[in-house]
Write an enzyme that holds these catalytic residues in place. Structure first.
Site, PDB file in Angstrom:
ATOM      1  N   ASP A  31      53.364  66.015   6.318  1.00  0.00           N
ATOM      2  CA  ASP A  31      52.790  66.983   7.234  1.00  0.00           C
ATOM      3  C   ASP A  31      52.416  68.228   6.443  1.00  0.00           C
ATOM      4  OD1 ASP A  31      53.438  65.511   9.760  1.00  0.00           O
ATOM      5  OD2 ASP A  31      55.477  65.798   9.021  1.00  0.00           O
TER       6      ASP A  31
ATOM      7  N   ASP B 244      61.378  73.036  15.179  1.00  0.00           N
ATOM      8  CA  ASP B 244      62.606  72.738  15.929  1.00  0.00           C
ATOM      9  C   ASP B 244      63.889  73.074  15.171  1.00  0.00           C
ATOM     10  OD1 ASP B 244      62.023  70.594  14.244  1.00  0.00           O
ATOM     11  OD2 ASP B 244      61.997  69.070  15.807  1.00  0.00           O
TER      12      ASP B 244
ATOM     13  N   ASP C 291      56.294  60.161   5.771  1.00  0.00           N
ATOM     14  CA  ASP C 291      54.901  60.594   5.924  1.00  0.00           C
ATOM     15  C   ASP C 291      54.834  62.084   5.588  1.00  0.00           C
ATOM     16  OD1 ASP C 291      55.974  61.942   8.141  1.00  0.00           O
ATOM     17  OD2 ASP C 291      55.413  60.309   9.484  1.00  0.00           O
TER      18      ASP C 291
HETATM   19  P1  ATP Z   1      60.014  62.228  10.538  1.00  0.00           P
HETATM   20  O1  ATP Z   1      58.543  62.260  10.208  1.00  0.00           O
HETATM   21  O2  ATP Z   1      60.887  61.777   9.451  1.00  0.00           O
HETATM   22  O3  ATP Z   1      60.297  61.590  11.838  1.00  0.00           O
HETATM   23  P2  ATP Z   1      59.631  65.056  10.812  1.00  0.00           P
HETATM   24  O4  ATP Z   1      60.618  66.181  10.793  1.00  0.00           O
HETATM   25  O5  ATP Z   1      58.563  65.086   9.788  1.00  0.00           O
HETATM   26  O6  ATP Z   1      60.492  63.745  10.746  1.00  0.00           O
HETATM   27  P3  ATP Z   1      57.505  64.984  12.732  1.00  0.00           P
HETATM   28  O7  ATP Z   1      57.549  64.479  14.119  1.00  0.00           O
HETATM   29  O8  ATP Z   1      56.666  64.287  11.729  1.00  0.00           O
HETATM   30  O9  ATP Z   1      59.024  65.015  12.255  1.00  0.00           O
HETATM   31  O10 ATP Z   1      57.113  66.504  12.813  1.00  0.00           O
HETATM   32  C1  ATP Z   1      56.811  67.270  11.660  1.00  0.00           C
HETATM   33  C2  ATP Z   1      57.382  68.669  11.797  1.00  0.00           C
HETATM   34  O11 ATP Z   1      56.786  69.317  12.918  1.00  0.00           O
HETATM   35  C3  ATP Z   1      58.877  68.719  12.069  1.00  0.00           C
HETATM   36  O12 ATP Z   1      59.611  68.666  10.883  1.00  0.00           O
HETATM   37  C4  ATP Z   1      59.015  70.047  12.759  1.00  0.00           C
HETATM   38  O13 ATP Z   1      58.977  71.099  11.833  1.00  0.00           O
HETATM   39  C5  ATP Z   1      57.754  70.129  13.593  1.00  0.00           C
HETATM   40  N1  ATP Z   1      57.947  69.558  14.939  1.00  0.00           N
HETATM   41  C6  ATP Z   1      57.674  68.305  15.349  1.00  0.00           C
HETATM   42  N2  ATP Z   1      57.958  68.121  16.637  1.00  0.00           N
HETATM   43  C7  ATP Z   1      58.430  69.302  17.080  1.00  0.00           C
HETATM   44  C8  ATP Z   1      58.878  69.777  18.344  1.00  0.00           C
HETATM   45  N3  ATP Z   1      58.921  68.973  19.405  1.00  0.00           N
HETATM   46  N4  ATP Z   1      59.251  71.074  18.438  1.00  0.00           N
HETATM   47  C9  ATP Z   1      59.200  71.894  17.361  1.00  0.00           C
HETATM   48  N5  ATP Z   1      58.804  71.504  16.157  1.00  0.00           N
HETATM   49  C10 ATP Z   1      58.418  70.239  15.994  1.00  0.00           C
HETATM   50 MG    MG Z   2      56.897  63.746   9.628  1.00  0.00          MG
END
Ligand code: ATP
Ligand code: MG
Length: 465
Positions: A85, A164, A83
């Site tokens: 962001d 994170d 997805d």
């Molecule tokens: P995936 O979508 O593959 O699970 P992702 O890294 O995109 O992985 P998301 O949960 O979609 O994870 O979050 C998007 C982004 O937002 C992360 O890559 C990170 O930069 C930030 N993020 C999300 N959750 C947190 C958190 N709990 N603390 C700090 N940053 C976060």
């Molecule tokens: Mg994501």
């Protein structure tokens, strides 16, 4: 894998331009590296039309717009992003004005969801440091460091440093297609390392779910945790007990229904996190030799189904995760004199209500979960009409699947599973033969391993159903 990426990884240093000295980015010892388009393999072809539309509309309205997080990390690893962001300097209200198909969600962390058919693009306004105040938005922190709210706007550098992991702080600019690497994320991708940005203990205290995210990404990407990132987990794991059960449910789905459940489960146990999520299942694994293999096999079969793009349901997985505790409680209720059927019902009830204190399992999953347990009691009863009633139960298939796992995990003597396999495939005539066979030895299988062995003297040893 993208062609050319290996070369890019082998010599990143010579392509990168350092714009800031080591102390320039919010006091952290990271430099911003800007990797121009021709020196990285991430192309607009990897992004969905919806993601590109959002980026361009923000850009054309004069805002900054970047793809960030998992989609850039995964693209760099040659994986299809799941997805998208978007990060921007537009406020949620400004974003909402640009997109009719959007709404602002979240309180603790306000973001905008822009919807295109079934696809949702998450648009997040740059966050600043919780201590600063750039406007009328507030951040709140509890006494033990938990971030209660995080809606302080900031600039892209501040935004990057409160993400994170370093590999999640990579930004793809729609203005010139460059990648901005604020925290050495590219070199951590090369080294397959998950490293929290900043002081790990502080970052876990701000949001203990980051411990689960660490494990989830390690399992999914086949990365390892940097030593300093893994060190505090053991001590801080109990902080997960403060997290609202609804958020943990979402996180559990991402961990166990993302195609890497087995590895995630092993890491959760390794780091002492599993017991914070499923305390009774953790205890059952210590007492019942089959409980752990049962969970592993349920996860393995979920992983396989996901790889084959077949449907999976959390109800089945939760039924397997909590079957050990249900059995322990049922046994102790029966020892107290309760008959088996009410004992199973009471045990199911108790296990679910205990589990709900940690993880909220919506009714649409907990109801079928109870049915799956209930069917375990019906499967050995194969006389007369009952067999057909069991076969017609809407949850029969999941119940039968759990039976097979119970046999494979060593809880039950094998036999009953095969009988049901044969029964499902049989025509009417053959079904009658199978039923006659049971008639001769109704308790012939489906019995717990130990008890069965003790009972094994009687007359009909060859008459296995
Ligand atoms: P995936 O979508 O593959 O699970 P992702 O890294 O995109 O992985 P998301 O949960 O979609 O994870 O979050 C998007 C982004 O937002 C992360 O890559 C990170 O930069 C930030 N993020 C999300 N959750 C947190 C958190 N709990 N603390 C700090 N940053 C976060
Ligand atoms: Mg994501």
């Amino acid at each position: 894998m993208f062609k050319g990426f290996t070369r890019f990884l082998q010599s990143p240093g010579e392509h990168l331009r350092s714009l800031f000295g080591p102390e320039d980015v919010a006091g952290a010892s990271h430099e911003l590296r800007i990797i121009p388009r021709e020196q990285h393999p991430v192309s607009r072809q990897h992004f969905s039309d919806a993601a590109l539309k959002v980026l361009y509309r923000l850009h054309n309205a004069g805002f900054e717009a970047y793809l960030v997080g998992g989609c850039i990390r995964d693209s760099l690893l040659g994986r299809m992003p799941k997805d998208f962001d978007v990060a921007t300097d537009a406020t949620p209200e400004q974003v909402k004005e640009l997109f009719r198909n959007s709404r602002i969600i979240g309180r603790r962390f306000r973001i905008v969801h822009v919807r295109f058919g079934r696809e949702v693009i998450e648009v997040t306004t740059f966050r600043g440091k919780p201590g600063d105040d750039h406007g009328d938005h507030i951040a709140q922190q509890s006494d033990d460091g938990l971030l209660l709210r995080d809606n302080v706007w900031g600039n892209i550098q501040e935004d990057a440093l409160r993400r994170d992991f370093t590999v999640n702080a990579l930004y793809y600019s729609i203005a010139d297609f460059s990648i901005h690497d604020f925290a050495n994320g590219v070199s951590d991708i090369e080294a397959r390392t998950l490293r929290l940005i900043g002081d790990p203990a502080t970052r876990y205290r701000e949001d203990p779910v980051r411990m689960l995210r660490a494990v989830r990404f390690a399992a999914k990407l086949d990365f390892h945790l940097a030593q300093a990132t893994e060190a505090p987990i053991d001590e801080l794991a109990p902080l997960l007990l403060q997290i609202p059960p609804a958020r943990l449910f979402d996180e559990i789905l991402k961990m166990f229904m993302g195609g890497h459940g087995v590895e995630t489960f092993r890491l959760l146990r390794h780091y002492g996190l599993f017991a914070m999520l499923f305390p009774e299942a953790d205890e059952a694994m210590a007492e019942l030799p089959w409980a752990e293999p049962l969970i592993e096999q349920a996860l393995a079969s979920t992983d396989r189904r996901i790889a084959e793009e077949r449907p999976v349901t959390p109800a089945f997985l939760f039924a397997a995760l909590l079957w050990g505790p249900v059995q322990l409680r049922q046994a102790s209720l029966e020892a107290g004199g309760m008959p088996p059927i009410p004992a199973l019902q009471a045990a199911s009830q108790q296990v679910i209500s205990r589990q709900l204190q940690h993880i909220s399992i919506p009714k649409r999953f907990s109801m079928p979960m109870r049915d799956i347990w209930d069917i375990q009691q019906r499967l050995p009863m194969r006389r007369g009409r009952r067999v057909f009633q069991t076969r017609e139960h809407p949850r029969f298939r999941a119940g039968y699947d759990l039976l097979l796992l119970r046999e494979a995990a060593g809880e039950l003597e094998p036999g009953l599973g095969d009988w049901w396999t044969a029964f499902q495939q049989a025509d009417e005539h053959e079904q009658r033969r199978l039923l006659d066979k049971v008639g001769a030895n109704p308790a012939g299988s489906g019995a717990p391993r130990k008890r069965r062995r003790r009972r094994r003297k009687p007359k009909n040893p060859s008459n296995e159903a």
